[in-house]
Design a protein around this motif. Structure first.
Motif, mmCIF file in Angstrom:
data_model
loop_
_atom_site.group_PDB
_atom_site.id
_atom_site.type_symbol
_atom_site.label_atom_id
_atom_site.label_comp_id
_atom_site.label_asym_id
_atom_site.label_seq_id
_atom_site.Cartn_x
_atom_site.Cartn_y
_atom_site.Cartn_z
ATOM 1 N N LYS A 16 0.819 -1.225 0.000
ATOM 2 C CA LYS A 16 0.000 0.000 0.000
ATOM 3 C C LYS A 16 0.850 1.272 0.000
ATOM 4 C CE LYS A 16 -4.056 -2.115 2.170
ATOM 5 N NZ LYS A 16 -3.805 -3.446 1.752
ATOM 6 N N LEU A 17 1.854 1.266 -0.882
ATOM 7 C CA LEU A 17 2.735 2.427 -1.018
ATOM 8 C C LEU A 17 2.532 3.069 -2.381
ATOM 9 C CD1 LEU A 17 6.051 0.861 0.317
ATOM 10 C CD2 LEU A 17 4.660 2.557 1.487
ATOM 11 N N THR A 18 2.598 4.382 -2.417
ATOM 12 C CA THR A 18 2.615 5.095 -3.690
ATOM 13 C C THR A 18 4.060 5.149 -4.180
ATOM 14 O OG1 THR A 18 2.971 7.241 -2.636
ATOM 15 C CG2 THR A 18 0.665 6.540 -2.971
ATOM 16 N N GLN A 19 4.246 5.523 -5.422
ATOM 17 C CA GLN A 19 5.611 5.676 -5.929
ATOM 18 C C GLN A 19 6.391 6.707 -5.115
ATOM 19 O OE1 GLN A 19 5.181 6.416 -10.159
ATOM 20 N NE2 GLN A 19 5.225 4.224 -10.629
ATOM 21 N N PRO A 20 5.810 7.877 -4.804
ATOM 22 C CA PRO A 20 6.563 8.844 -3.984
ATOM 23 C C PRO A 20 6.918 8.309 -2.594
ATOM 24 C CG PRO A 20 4.752 9.950 -5.084
ATOM 25 C CD PRO A 20 4.563 8.477 -5.314
ATOM 26 N N GLN A 21 6.022 7.538 -1.986
ATOM 27 C CA GLN A 21 6.310 6.975 -0.665
ATOM 28 C C GLN A 21 7.466 5.984 -0.727
ATOM 29 O OE1 GLN A 21 2.335 5.507 0.099
ATOM 30 N NE2 GLN A 21 1.928 7.133 1.599
ATOM 31 N N LEU A 22 7.450 5.103 -1.744
ATOM 32 C CA LEU A 22 8.548 4.149 -1.896
ATOM 33 C C LEU A 22 9.848 4.882 -2.192
ATOM 34 C CD1 LEU A 22 9.638 1.287 -1.984
ATOM 35 C CD2 LEU A 22 8.919 1.171 -4.390
ATOM 36 N N ALA A 23 9.772 5.891 -3.032
ATOM 37 C CA ALA A 23 10.959 6.679 -3.361
ATOM 38 C C ALA A 23 11.572 7.286 -2.099
ATOM 39 C CB ALA A 23 10.604 7.770 -4.364
ATOM 40 N N ASP A 24 10.729 7.815 -1.220
ATOM 41 C CA ASP A 24 11.227 8.392 0.040
ATOM 42 C C ASP A 24 11.912 7.332 0.899
ATOM 43 O OD1 ASP A 24 10.369 10.952 -0.547
ATOM 44 O OD2 ASP A 24 8.517 10.793 0.627
ATOM 45 N N LEU A 26 13.375 4.621 -0.086
ATOM 46 C CA LEU A 26 14.610 4.151 -0.714
ATOM 47 C C LEU A 26 15.603 5.285 -0.969
ATOM 48 C CD1 LEU A 26 13.082 1.645 -3.296
ATOM 49 C CD2 LEU A 26 14.160 1.109 -1.094
ATOM 50 N N ASN A 27 15.174 6.519 -0.649
ATOM 51 C CA ASN A 27 16.008 7.702 -0.833
ATOM 52 C C ASN A 27 16.388 7.932 -2.298
ATOM 53 O OD1 ASN A 27 17.179 10.009 0.240
ATOM 54 N ND2 ASN A 27 19.164 9.029 0.514
ATOM 55 N N VAL A 28 15.376 7.808 -3.163
ATOM 56 C CA VAL A 28 15.535 8.096 -4.593
ATOM 57 C C VAL A 28 14.373 8.980 -5.024
ATOM 58 C CG1 VAL A 28 16.729 5.917 -5.077
ATOM 59 C CG2 VAL A 28 14.251 6.028 -5.334
ATOM 60 N N GLY A 29 14.439 9.484 -6.231
ATOM 61 C CA GLY A 29 13.366 10.311 -6.750
ATOM 62 C C GLY A 29 12.164 9.497 -7.194
ATOM 63 N N LYS A 30 10.985 10.109 -7.167
ATOM 64 C CA LYS A 30 9.759 9.440 -7.594
ATOM 65 C C LYS A 30 9.866 8.985 -9.036
ATOM 66 C CE LYS A 30 5.336 10.037 -9.452
ATOM 67 N NZ LYS A 30 5.479 9.745 -10.856
ATOM 68 N N SER A 31 10.494 9.811 -9.871
ATOM 69 C CA SER A 31 10.625 9.445 -11.282
ATOM 70 C C SER A 31 11.521 8.216 -11.451
ATOM 71 C CB SER A 31 11.157 10.607 -12.110
ATOM 72 O OG SER A 31 12.454 10.971 -11.677
ATOM 73 N N THR A 32 12.458 8.029 -10.539
ATOM 74 C CA THR A 32 13.323 6.845 -10.592
ATOM 75 C C THR A 32 12.501 5.586 -10.379
ATOM 76 O OG1 THR A 32 15.220 8.115 -9.810
ATOM 77 C CG2 THR A 32 15.339 5.730 -9.564
ATOM 78 N N VAL A 33 11.634 5.595 -9.376
ATOM 79 C CA VAL A 33 10.763 4.443 -9.114
ATOM 80 C C VAL A 33 9.860 4.203 -10.316
ATOM 81 C CG1 VAL A 33 8.890 3.542 -7.664
ATOM 82 C CG2 VAL A 33 10.839 4.703 -6.604
ATOM 83 N N ALA A 34 9.310 5.264 -10.878
ATOM 84 C CA ALA A 34 8.433 5.132 -12.041
ATOM 85 C C ALA A 34 9.182 4.503 -13.216
ATOM 86 C CB ALA A 34 7.882 6.495 -12.439
ATOM 87 N N MET A 35 10.415 4.918 -13.448
ATOM 88 C CA MET A 35 11.196 4.360 -14.561
ATOM 89 C C MET A 35 11.580 2.904 -14.307
ATOM 90 S SD MET A 35 13.508 7.490 -16.040
ATOM 91 C CE MET A 35 14.033 8.216 -14.502
ATOM 92 N N TRP A 36 11.834 2.544 -13.054
ATOM 93 C CA TRP A 36 12.095 1.132 -12.739
ATOM 94 C C TRP A 36 10.871 0.293 -13.073
ATOM 95 C CZ3 TRP A 36 14.094 2.051 -7.094
ATOM 96 C CH2 TRP A 36 15.411 2.512 -7.117
#
Length: 80
Positions: A16-24, A26-36
């Motif tokens: 139940k995580l959003t991309q921005p939450q996971l990014a936070d 993992l200490n990466v940008g939201k766009s990084t998670v989206a591209m993965w």
């Protein structure tokens, strides 16, 4: 979409995580998670380990090499 992207998105949604939450986390940008997730980029080896540890799965599971999400633990094997 790569197997990694599919598995990452499934794990993120299961937790139940959003991309921005996971990014936070993992200490990466939201766009990084989206591209993965879309397969446009792949995390490096250290980040793969960090993602696997975060979700409690094996790197092989993330990469689609194994269908069992739990990492192999030789200590859980019974001793004869």
């Amino acid at each position: 979409m790569s197997k990694l992207g599919i598995r990452l998105k499934e794990l993120r949604k299961e937790h139940k995580l959003t991309q921005p939450q996971l990014a936070d986390k993992l200490n990466v940008g939201k766009s990084t998670v989206a591209m993965w997730e879309t397969g446009d980029r792949e995390p490096d080896y250290e980040m793969l380990q960090k993602i696997a540890d975060f979700f409690g799965v094996s790197v092989d599971f993330l990469l689609g090499r194994e269908n069992n999400p739990k990492p192999f633990n030789p200590e859980t094997l019974s001793k004869d």
